[in-house]
Design an enzyme around this catalytic site. Sequence first.
Site, mmCIF file in Angstrom:
data_model
loop_
_atom_site.group_PDB
_atom_site.id
_atom_site.type_symbol
_atom_site.label_atom_id
_atom_site.label_comp_id
_atom_site.label_asym_id
_atom_site.label_seq_id
_atom_site.Cartn_x
_atom_site.Cartn_y
_atom_site.Cartn_z
ATOM 1 N N SER A 202 0.827 -1.208 0.000
ATOM 2 C CA SER A 202 0.000 0.000 0.000
ATOM 3 C C SER A 202 0.858 1.254 0.000
ATOM 4 O O SER A 202 2.033 1.228 0.332
ATOM 5 C CB SER A 202 -0.907 0.008 1.234
ATOM 6 N N ASP A 264 -8.816 0.918 15.780
ATOM 7 C CA ASP A 264 -8.914 -0.268 14.941
ATOM 8 C C ASP A 264 -9.880 -1.266 15.555
ATOM 9 O O ASP A 264 -9.949 -1.416 16.771
ATOM 10 C CB ASP A 264 -7.551 -0.962 14.808
#
Length: 494
Positions: A202, A264
């Site tokens: 990414s 998260d």
Amino acid sequence: MTDTLAIIPAAIDTYRQPVVYMHEDCHICRSEGFAAQTRIRIDLGSRWLIATLNVVMRGGWLNVHAAALSASAWEALGASEGDRARFSHPEPPASTSAIRAKAYDGRLNEADFAGIVRDTLENRLSDLELAAFFAACAGERMDTRETVSLTRAMQAAGATLVWGGRAILDKHCVGGLPGNRTTPIVVAIVAAAGHLIPKTSSRAITSPAGTADTMEVMAPVALDTAALRRVVEAEGGCIVWGGGIHLSPADDHFIRIEHVLDFDSTGQLVASILSKKAAVGATRVLIDIPVGPTAKVRSAHAARVLGSMLISVAEAIGLHVELHRSDGSAPVGRGIGPVLEAMDVLAVLRRNADAPADLRTRAIDLAGKLLDMASGSGLRSGRDLAQSLLDSGAAEAKFMAICAAQGGFREPAPAFQSTEITAPTAGKVAAFNNRLIARVAKLAGAPRQKSAGVRLLVRSGDRVEAGEPLYEIHAETPGSSNMRAAMRRASQIS
């Protein structure tokens, strides 16, 4: 046509969120009742998307007879200046009922998650609705069954690479450590050993550099699926940007919202990791979990919870996963930022005398474990092989071959501007705050400015005298006073 307007590019970067700008006196706004933050369907020929409306007030920059599209919306529609698009109310997203159910502690199935993923990719869900979904799943509110369902739904929404039954190796780090750029070294070693390792990575969203950003200063990374396959078939490995090949495409949308919320869900982190590994066709995956007080995973308990979920979900979707717990107390290597990290990678591959020893050791450890997984013999000789491939120059040669296959190697160029930050008093370096170091690198311009970032000059345990340098801030623009101000601002962030 009363429901159409000429469209123009707004030249505004809204990342992956399509936005449309209309004048407050626009006839369509008045007739349809559109107001700021309304979700609007835009049709242009056979293409369509759903965007969020921002209203430009009287005296502003936009003509009443035109609508402007953000960069992501313009690209998605394949628009050209002078085109006319149709604007209408979209159908309500069907998945909002599943999000409401989850908010009240309901349990979702694979069809529910598939609907959320589909509506996310079609931009039917607003950022507020996605934020509500993530809040409902935060912490450990997703069980293993739900995480398996979300993983499968995320993988199914994109392409999956097929490699003809061959063993495919992969590795992933859960993140949180600036400079921990082991991937290019590990891929070079594993490919040099004759194994297949198609690594998709990414770009940075809130960190100073992602693996794709670092690799991009040395070779092209925006390859399509056909090009990726050609590189892997020729050289055994690649390091490419995953966003260009439609693997688990909802993940980037999810990450964008999660970073804003700054928390998260364990289940969503697991689904993010494993959906991408399954989509690339991996069969054996090593996952590095750095643990430290300022890393993403901050305690042994959190690492155990995450590791257990990773193993359980991987087994359910047919992946063989092994875990590697590493020290997450300090940055890895010396460079933080795309070019500086690339220079560290090359120093290790080229066996330079001043190459960062911690980056070299971590890369050999990870490559060794992957080679052990590949052999399947149960013997633990992979680390010796990994070290010999690095020391002999075979890994460097393989890395250069991979770069050539991806479009050609480029030597990273350092920044024009740098300034040293010195110790205010004598003492011993007791600890690093990973988040603050990363913040300094970002304030210096990383990752958008490729050569910007931080170069560490000390390690934990080092003794320094007053006035001795601790680290350098690198930037592409002049003004060391500005860089010092950035450092001071970062030091105030907890």
